[in-house]
Design a protein around this motif. Structure first.
Motif, PDB file in Angstrom:
ATOM      1  N   ILE A   1       0.838  -1.068  -0.001  1.00 25.50           N
ATOM      2  CA  ILE A   1       0.020   0.071  -0.030  1.00 25.50           C
ATOM      3  C   ILE A   1       0.987   1.373  -0.172  1.00 25.50           C
TER       4      ILE A   1
ATOM      5  N   THR B   1      -7.683   5.142   0.004  1.00 28.59           N
ATOM      6  CA  THR B   1      -7.047   4.267  -1.095  1.00 28.59           C
ATOM      7  C   THR B   1      -7.829   2.857  -1.033  1.00 28.59           C
ATOM      8  N   THR B   2      -7.897   1.982  -1.872  1.00 28.19           N
ATOM      9  CA  THR B   2      -8.409   0.969  -1.915  1.00 28.19           C
ATOM     10  C   THR B   2      -7.697  -0.314  -2.242  1.00 28.19           C
TER      11      THR B   2
END
Length: 525
Positions: A475, A489-490
């Motif tokens: 990430i 964020t995904t």
């Protein structure tokens, strides 16, 4: 009990007592409490299964009506990784009928011991209640000082007090797809029987999603004197506050969503209140800073929105055909129907037929998708329970970083505004520090996890997601420009049935960015 599991009596060996803390216990109307609690030899009473249950136990109840003489009392707890589950067996219809219990109804004007309240009385934590119907009880479910419980796909109807009632210190409870209707209180002439109540206490992280609350004596939803924010979303309340029982000296209030009295910044989003005796959405004397966005009030006897004693923010709400205009006092906001123009009428709505929203739920338990009360030509105004918004699909579930069972390798801070909830996780500046969440799944599923964060540093703060001990991927957590600028964020992960441990782990020496929340949006299985 299904015929396929019956064998001739002469061939059955003497039943052995059920083992304490068995992983699965089965209950059936033709069972025996001296049995082992298997499908072939189930227990007879739900209380016996509760007494035998321990962390991780699943109590499966076969179809039929259970009518005990005393209420079912849940006084033990599961754990974060091993909640205790009570559910209907494979979709069979289970009714728990409290008519034989004491206080159904209690004498007019009198009180009775709290432990006798509720056909199901809950004082334990880490339970899941799924797919049950509770009727004619002294309250349907009465949960006192209980936290981290899930109430999913329940029907609480025709009880002698509120259908589902959470009281005193109660936190991180989730109410999902509740139908609660026809609840009444002869002992108080309609003064306090709501569809759903979270009252007279405090505790963060309580969320209501997809509830339908109708034809109750007092209000649809009531948060009287609950002093911590509650979040209500994608829910509907109608027909509350009318005397359908011929009580003397009627005292039902008749509001869809009553959000007071004590100070708490409750949040209500994408919900509908219609055809209630008095109000749609009201602060009820709550002086806090409530927030209401994209809600609709229609054809209520009084005002659709009354927030004259709070400092609330109302955005993009719709009021049509209510008995009185909105009453906001010093509350403000923008983009509401009354901000856009005057003179809204039924002709401005796509549909005023409530047949879909009152009909059977969708296969996943959500409210049926409908264009009910959608305004013509104003796509972002009011509640939308159509195919793409609200009804017709699972709602996201938000896990705040500051609420248990989430943990933070650092501190919970609140010094950078714009976050969700009451704070955020500010980890130590070190490699390997983490923000940890527990995410529930009903079955194996690939899911999108949306992470809210702020990174006011000069560069990215790299991390990795670790789910149930396995690293799923990096990430980057790009810089957001300032610590007050929040972004999302995904990531996509695979979840197992039950509780899943999701850790966001820093791989750089600066630690993680500030982590606000993790939100589960179900994806493709």
């Amino acid at each position: 009990m299904a015929a396929a599991v019956l064998v001739p009596f002469a061939a059955v060996a003497p039943a052995q007592p059920a083992a304490a803390q068995a992983r699965t216990l089965t209950v059936a109307t033709d069972g025996s409490d001296s049995g082992p609690g298997t499908v072939a030899a189930p227990l007879r009473t739900i209380q016996r299964a509760v007494d035998l249950a321990g962390p991780g136990t699943v109590i499966r109840i076969r179809g039929g009506t259970y009518d005990p003489d005393v209420n079912i009392r849940i006084e033990k707890s599961g754990t974060p990784s091993q909640p205790i589950t009570m559910r209907a067996y494979d979709g069979e219809h289970v009714a728990i009928d409290g008519e034989n219990m004491p206080n159904t109804p209690a004498p007019s004007g009198e009180s009775y011991p709290r432990v006798e309240r509720g056909a199901i009385h809950v004082s334990g934590d880490w339970w899941r209640f799924e797919g049950l119907e509770i009727v004619n009880g002294p309250y349907g479910i009465f949960a006192i000082e209980s936290s981290n419980n899930v109430y999913k796909d329940l029907v609480t109807r025709d009880n002698y007090e509120t259908g589902l009632h959470l009281v005193l210190d109660s936190s991180d409870n989730r109410v999902i797809n509740l139908d609660s209707h026809g609840n009444r209180d002869p002992r108080k002439n309609g003064e306090s029987a709501d569809g759903l109540a979270i009252k007279q206490g405090a505790g963060s992280g309580n969320v209501v999603t997809g509830a339908r609350l109708w034809n109750n004596a007092d209000d649809g939803f009531d948060s009287w004197d609950f002093l911590t924010p509650i979040r209500v979303e994608d829910s509907v309340a109608w027909g509350n506050g009318f005397d359908r029982w011929g009580f003397p000296g009627w005292e039902g209030d008749g509001n869809g969503f009553k959000l007071g009295r004590g100070t708490a910044d409750h949040v209500v989003n994408n919900s509908i209140a219609f055809d209630n005796a008095v109000g749609g959405f009201i602060d009820n004397g709550n002086p806090g800073s409530l927030r209401l966005e994209n809600n609709t009030a229609w054809a209520n006897g009084g005002s659709g929105f009354v927030f004259d004693r709070s400092a609330s923010t109302l955005n993009r709400n719709l009021s049509v055909a209510d008995g009185a205009g909105v009453d906001l006092g010093s509350s403000g906001g923008s983009g509401n129907s009354w901000d856009l123009r005057d003179g809204w009428s039924n002709a401005d709505l796509v549909s005023t037929s409530a047949s879909d929203i009152k009909g059977p739920r969708a296969a996943d338990g959500s409210i049926p998708a409908t264009d009910f009360l959608r305004p013509r030509g104003h796509a972002g105004l009011g509640a939308d329970l159509g195919e793409d918004d609200g009804g017709g699909g699972p709602a996201p579930v938000r896990h705040e970083a500051e609420h248990a069972p989430a943990t933070c390798d650092g501190a919970i801070d609140a010094d950078h505004p714009g976050y969700s909830g009451s704070g955020f996780c500010n980890t130590d500046n070190a490699t390997g520090v983490a923000a940890r969440f527990t995410v529930d799944a009903d079955s194996p599923v690939t899911a999108a996890l949306v992470i809210g964060y702020a990174n006011g540093g000069s560069g990215g703060r790299p991390a990795e997601a670790v789910v149930n001990g396995s690293t799923t991927g990096p990430i980057p957590f790009a810089a957001t420009g300032a610590w007050e600028v929040w972004a999302t964020t995904t990531i996509t992960v695979r979840l197992d049935p039950g509780g899943n441990t999701v850790r966001l782990v820093a791989t750089g020496s600066d630690g993680l960015p500030n982590i606000d929340y993790l939100e589960l949006s179900p994806g493709e299985a």
